[in-house]
Scaffold this active site. Structure first.
Site, PDB file in Angstrom:
ATOM      1  N   LYS A  96       0.702  -1.224  -0.048  1.00 53.43           N
ATOM      2  CA  LYS A  96      -0.103   0.126  -0.037  1.00 53.43           C
ATOM      3  C   LYS A  96       1.152   1.190  -0.028  1.00 53.43           C
ATOM      4  O   LYS A  96       0.391   2.064  -0.554  1.00 53.43           O
ATOM      5  CB  LYS A  96      -1.018   0.031   1.161  1.00 53.43           C
ATOM      6  CG  LYS A  96      -2.239  -0.951   1.040  1.00 53.43           C
ATOM      7  CD  LYS A  96      -3.292  -0.654   1.952  1.00 53.43           C
ATOM      8  CE  LYS A  96      -4.598  -1.302   1.715  1.00 53.43           C
ATOM      9  NZ  LYS A  96      -4.404  -2.821   1.969  1.00 53.43           N
ATOM     10  N   GLU A 118     -10.215   7.301   4.198  1.00 53.13           N
ATOM     11  CA  GLU A 118     -10.916   6.659   4.965  1.00 53.13           C
ATOM     12  C   GLU A 118     -10.003   5.273   5.196  1.00 53.13           C
ATOM     13  O   GLU A 118      -9.139   5.068   4.144  1.00 53.13           O
ATOM     14  CB  GLU A 118     -12.434   6.038   4.071  1.00 53.13           C
ATOM     15  CG  GLU A 118     -12.276   5.026   3.152  1.00 53.13           C
ATOM     16  CD  GLU A 118     -11.470   5.551   2.024  1.00 53.13           C
ATOM     17  OE1 GLU A 118     -11.515   6.656   1.777  1.00 53.13           O
ATOM     18  OE2 GLU A 118     -10.779   4.761   1.107  1.00 53.13           O
ATOM     19  N   SER A 383       1.402  -9.721  -1.187  1.00 52.98           N
ATOM     20  CA  SER A 383       1.446  -8.477  -1.066  1.00 52.98           C
ATOM     21  C   SER A 383       1.694  -7.725   0.322  1.00 52.98           C
ATOM     22  O   SER A 383       1.796  -6.566   0.474  1.00 52.98           O
ATOM     23  CB  SER A 383      -0.193  -8.075  -1.236  1.00 52.98           C
ATOM     24  OG  SER A 383      -0.978  -8.909  -0.565  1.00 52.98           O
TER      25      SER A 383
END
Ligand SMILES: *Cc1c(COP(=O)(O)O)cnc(C)c1O
Length: 405
Positions: A96, A118, A383
């Site tokens: 991310k 958010e 990931s």
């Protein structure tokens, strides 16, 4: 179609990948998103922006992350060879940060002072708070009170990093309400701030921009894999929640003779509300400002979703995936909670790598595929790391003896 032509045409200038994508937002937000789209279109061609992002990736994030050959796991699964792209070794422990650093750098170039977002499980919030600290920007993360309670360590991380966590208490008080609240805060203050979405979803230009920022994963992995083996992999595989780590991994391979597999969470089963397999069960709809496939209830509202991996439980999917599915370029498959948990323990015990439960979905599918393929190679995007998941896993499944044979 070659890679460059694909990138040039998808999405088009309105943000559509075929019939999916676009900017389906209220008029008050239109100028804000148009400003971001215009700024991104200018900046993504600037050599100063590109070289600054390259420096950040190397010196701050620790890129390139390695590609690793799982010899023991491959041997266990048969003759096909499994390789991992180690995004778990990216700073903060997941992919991310790749798009959050890009979004932070964009905010800096646009002269914005604040990042607004958010978060559901808190992973995006932590990555964004990290980027904000790096760039010296304010950071405001909207989060449902239900999630705040469940994800206390991530709330603490965000606060240590200097972010303001805004509790959202209306409705179900989870991700959907947090998105509404963040959109509202952004609409009220878009001159000073920029909205930073957590995946390759949302109104244009986010699916494009997040894909581009995540593409570093696939570009590195493709080069590293060729250097290691002399060939392209036969298959590439990644988990699909909103679709950012997978878009980054897949796009550099779209024009190659490589089978591509996106892995969705089948959760507890096929009933609506028991999974988040949007491509498998969804139909066309609009959520959070873009057209894509959507898991819907009978009233056409976004259906409740579930997965053991909280980063995968989103009722829609990035528009690029809806398009690649429609074109038949990417195969979308699914993995249950139980299969993901088994892969979580197998990878931990056979390779010494504890994967995030999201990433364990991709590993589980690669293990099945390896057994079917018998020969060849599979490159999996790992990931993220699983530290965030160990308490939950141990509470529900113990330390995994039952999965070893
Ligand atoms: C958030 C998250 C995902 C899912 O998001 P995508 O946008 O689909 O990539 C996958 N893996 C990890 C480790 C995550 O934190």
């Amino acid at each position: 179609m070659d890679f460059t032509t694909y990138l040039k045409n998808y999405p088009n200038e309105k943000g559509y990948f075929g019939e999916y994508g676009g900017m389906v937002i209220p008029d008050v937000l239109m100028p804000a998103f148009e400003e971001i789209a215009e700024a991104y279109q200018t900046i993504c061609h600037s050599s100063k922006f590109i070289s600054e992002l390259r420096r950040i990736r190397k010196e701050f994030q620790g890129r390139p992350t390695p590609v690793y050959h799982c010899e023991r796991l491959s041997q266990y699964c048969g003759m096909a060879q499994i390789y991992l792209k180690r995004e778990d070794l990216n700073h903060t422990g997941a992919h991310k940060l790749n798009h959050c650093m890009g979004e932070g750098l964009l905010a800096n170039y646009m002269g914005k002072k604040k990042l607004i977002a958010e978060t559901g499980a808190g992973q995006h919030g932590v990555a964004l708070a990290t980027a904000a600290a790096f760039f010296g920007l304010e950071c405001e993360v909207h989060m449902g009170i239900v999630d705040i309670e469940k994800q206390a360590p991530n709330v603490t991380r965000m606060e240590i990093l200097g972010a303001k966590v805004v509790p959202v208490s209306h409705g179900a008080a989870t991700l959907k309400e947090a998105v509404d609240s963040a959109f509202e805060a952004y609409a009220a203050d878009y001159e000073n701030s920029i909205y930073c979405i957590g995946s390759a979803v949302g109104p244009h230009p986010f699916p494009l921009m997040v894909r581009d920022f995540q593409m570093v994963v696939g570009v590195e992995a493709r080069e590293q894999f060729i250097e290691m083996t002399g060939n392209l992999p036969d298959a590439v595989c990644a988990c699909v929640g909103g679709g950012s780590n997978s878009a980054g991994m897949f796009t550099p391979f779209v024009a190659d003779p490589v089978e591509i597999y996106g892995v969705e969470p089948m959760g507890r089963g096929e009933k609506i509300g028991d999974n988040a397999a949007t491509i498998t069960f969804g139909s066309k709809g609009v959520l959070h400002g873009f057209e894509s496939l959507l898991l819907q209830d009978e009233a056409g509202e976004a259906a409740p979703v579930y997965s053991v991996a909280s980063g995968l439980d989103y009722p829609s999917v990035g528009p690029e995936h809806a398009y690649l599915h429609q074109q038949g370029r990417v195969n979308y498959a699914s993995v249950t909670d139980e299969e993901a948990i088994e892969a979580f323990f197998k990878l931990s015990r056979m390779e010494g790598i504890i994967p995030a439960l999201e990433s364990a979905h991709a590993v589980a599918y690669a293990m099945k595929l390896a057994k079917e393929m018998k020969t060849g190679s599979i490159l999996v995007n790992l990931s993220g790391r699983g530290d965030k998941d160990i308490d939950y896993v141990v509470e529900h499944y113990g330390t995994g003896e039952q999965y070893m044979d």
